[in-house]
Design a protein around this motif. Structure first.
Motif, short mmCIF file in Angstrom:
data_model
loop_
_atom_site.label_atom_id
_atom_site.label_comp_id
_atom_site.label_asym_id
_atom_site.label_seq_id
_atom_site.Cartn_x
_atom_site.Cartn_y
_atom_site.Cartn_z
N CYS A 201 8.16 -1.35 -8.56
CA CYS A 201 9.04 -1.37 -7.34
C CYS A 201 9.22 0.38 -6.90
O CYS A 201 8.47 1.02 -5.95
N THR A 202 9.27 1.25 -8.09
CA THR A 202 9.39 2.41 -7.77
C THR A 202 7.76 3.51 -7.56
O THR A 202 8.14 4.06 -6.99
N GLN A 203 7.06 2.80 -8.21
CA GLN A 203 5.29 3.24 -7.93
C GLN A 203 4.89 3.11 -6.20
O GLN A 203 4.17 3.49 -5.92
N ILE A 204 5.55 1.82 -5.80
CA ILE A 204 5.14 2.21 -4.50
C ILE A 204 5.91 2.24 -3.17
O ILE A 204 5.80 2.51 -2.25
N LEU A 205 7.52 2.75 -3.73
CA LEU A 205 8.19 4.22 -2.75
C LEU A 205 7.56 4.99 -3.34
O LEU A 205 7.55 5.67 -2.18
N ALA A 206 6.81 5.51 -4.24
CA ALA A 206 6.69 6.93 -4.70
C ALA A 206 5.15 6.90 -3.90
O ALA A 206 4.80 7.80 -2.98
N ARG A 207 4.24 5.98 -4.00
CA ARG A 207 3.17 5.80 -3.53
C ARG A 207 2.89 5.36 -2.39
O ARG A 207 1.92 6.43 -0.45
N ARG A 208 3.36 4.41 -1.46
CA ARG A 208 3.37 3.74 -0.50
C ARG A 208 4.06 4.27 0.42
O ARG A 208 4.08 3.65 1.38
N GLN A 209 5.48 5.00 0.41
CA GLN A 209 6.58 5.40 1.48
C GLN A 209 6.68 4.59 2.06
O GLN A 209 6.16 4.63 2.82
N ALA B 100 7.92 1.58 4.51
CA ALA B 100 8.84 1.85 5.93
C ALA B 100 9.47 0.44 6.56
O ALA B 100 9.16 -0.76 5.90
N ALA B 101 10.77 0.49 7.10
CA ALA B 101 11.21 -0.30 7.89
C ALA B 101 11.72 -1.87 7.06
O ALA B 101 12.13 -2.11 6.02
N SER B 102 10.90 -3.25 7.42
CA SER B 102 10.60 -3.74 6.99
C SER B 102 10.69 -4.26 5.33
O SER B 102 11.08 -4.91 4.53
N ASP B 103 9.69 -3.65 4.79
CA ASP B 103 8.42 -3.27 3.80
C ASP B 103 9.82 -2.65 2.81
O ASP B 103 9.93 -3.14 1.49
N LEU B 104 10.37 -1.71 3.09
CA LEU B 104 11.14 -0.86 2.58
C LEU B 104 12.64 -1.90 2.43
O LEU B 104 12.81 -1.44 1.46
N ARG B 105 12.83 -2.09 3.00
CA ARG B 105 14.59 -3.59 2.54
C ARG B 105 13.43 -4.48 1.79
O ARG B 105 14.63 -4.44 0.79
N LEU C 36 15.69 7.20 1.63
CA LEU C 36 13.67 6.31 1.41
C LEU C 36 13.22 6.48 2.52
O LEU C 36 12.08 6.61 2.59
N ALA C 37 13.73 6.04 3.74
CA ALA C 37 12.96 5.91 4.86
C ALA C 37 12.24 7.18 5.39
O ALA C 37 11.40 7.14 5.73
N ARG C 38 13.63 7.80 5.65
CA ARG C 38 12.65 9.51 6.76
C ARG C 38 12.69 10.69 5.81
O ARG C 38 11.86 11.34 6.27
N ARG C 39 13.31 10.49 3.96
CA ARG C 39 12.50 11.42 3.86
C ARG C 39 11.50 11.78 2.15
O ARG C 39 10.76 12.00 2.32
N GLN C 40 11.55 10.06 2.61
CA GLN C 40 10.22 9.77 1.43
C GLN C 40 10.09 10.37 0.30
O GLN C 40 9.28 11.35 0.00
#
Lengths: 239, 239
Positions: free
Chosen positions: A73-81, A83-88, B77-81
């Protein structure tokens, strides 16, 4: 231009694969946790020390999966950033695996109570059969909520959230019965308390399944329903 | 160029403010939760029904803070990445507030046990004083772990994680004593069980404080220490 578009298609395809793999990892962890609950209840009913020890040893696999998925999860957040439904989705996964890990802990506690009963040379009295029903109920909740998660099915998730009331009721009835047993035969208080702890662990598993149901609703609807009245939420979501 | 640089400085300054505000919100929620624990234990010791009801009513404030902070996290997370340590900070906050919310739930449970005692017209026997010690211990753990979080102090966080063993030991001793009381006077089993549930809630508060301690270590060191041997972790971190 052509190359760029191919490239971004390539990236988006890889991203989809990563999200799909994340989803599968959660389902794998959920399947393992379901097995742990079933095994723990089985070891309690049959007062099977060897079976209980197996469950206790296997809990580290649940823990290891939590750490691995957390890192994904942390890697996806860091590398893919995302948005919207994927972030949720990623945020819901971070929360879901915390609850799955704690369900694993509760299953381990039930197995420990089975060990206690075995050590005290106590049998599993047919008078404790209420715990089997409660066990079946919360195991079904965990199964259904994972299913709702896999199919992103809000209606199924709401059903699980609602059915926690029934689990709480079964738990309360069982507790009243167990207290009566303790009063009738104070020499067996320790033994009955082991069953009490196992019942408590099952009740908490129901709570965790409910939590996951709420994340599924958040995931699909982008709406945080925790701490809200369920009737209002349902009306709002269905409208 | 000059304008761009000003602009990015402006954005980065706003981002810092948002992260600072997130940190303060967590501390605010933590402070409220500390008050809830203290109030719950106080209402139990003095069998104060009005005080207990206040605690139960105030739990919704804890829940509301969790939802608000959760939304702040998702928005950041969404706006600042955010990347690296900022990303770890946001993930740690998402996890921390889940534990804080559950500490609030446990405090509410303790207040409900105080209500039960008041309804049964039972006093708080001096024989239950072990629960006061356990209460002081876990309240201190919550206080210390929030302090460690505010100062991002890994050593302090490790101390809290370690001190959970002492809380578990105090809980086990208390439980043995309470079981003896039940055996000696079976007519008071229901009353003693209320104290048992309160003790159990305190033990879980200790577990949640420990969890938060582990997030602080993850936050500062980028290392997930859950489910690892603490001696190894300490050696590794200090080296």
């Amino acid at each position: 231009m052509m190359e760029n578009s191919n490239n971004s298609q390539h990236i988006s395809h890889k991203f989809d694969q990563e999200m799909e793999s994340l989803r599968n990892q959660v389902l794998k962890m959920g399947g393992l946790v379901e097995q742990q609950i079933a095994g723990a209840i089985e070891s309690l009913q049959s007062v099977n020390a060897a079976g209980a020890e197996e469950i206790i040893l296997r809990d580290h696999k649940v823990n290891a999966l939590e750490v691995t998925i957390d890192e994904s999860c942390t890697q996806i957040l860091a590398r893919r950033q995302p948005a919207a439904s994927d972030l949720r989705m990623v945020v819901a996964v971070i929360k879901t695996i915390t609850d799955l890990e704690r369900i694993g802990d509760e299953a381990e506690k039930i197995a420990k109570m089975a060990l206690n009963l075995a050590e005290d040379d106590a049998g599993f009295s047919s008078r404790y059969s209420g715990i089997t029903h409660l066990g079946d109920h919360v195991r079904q909740m965990v199964h259904d909520v994972l299913d709702a998660y896999a199919r992103q099915d809000v209606d199924a998730a709401i059903k699980v959230v609602r059915s926690d009331d029934k689990a709480d009721e079964e738990y309360q009835n069982l507790m009243r019965l167990l207290i009566t047993f303790m009063m009738e035969d104070p020499r067996r208080i320790s033994e009955v308390l082991d069953v009490v702890w196992a019942a408590r662990a099952l009740e908490r598993i129901g709570d965790h399944a409910k939590n996951i149901g709420e994340y599924v609703i958040y995931l699909v609807k982008g709406k945080d329903i925790r701490h809200l009245d369920l009737d209002e939420v349902e009306k709002d979501i269905l409208s």
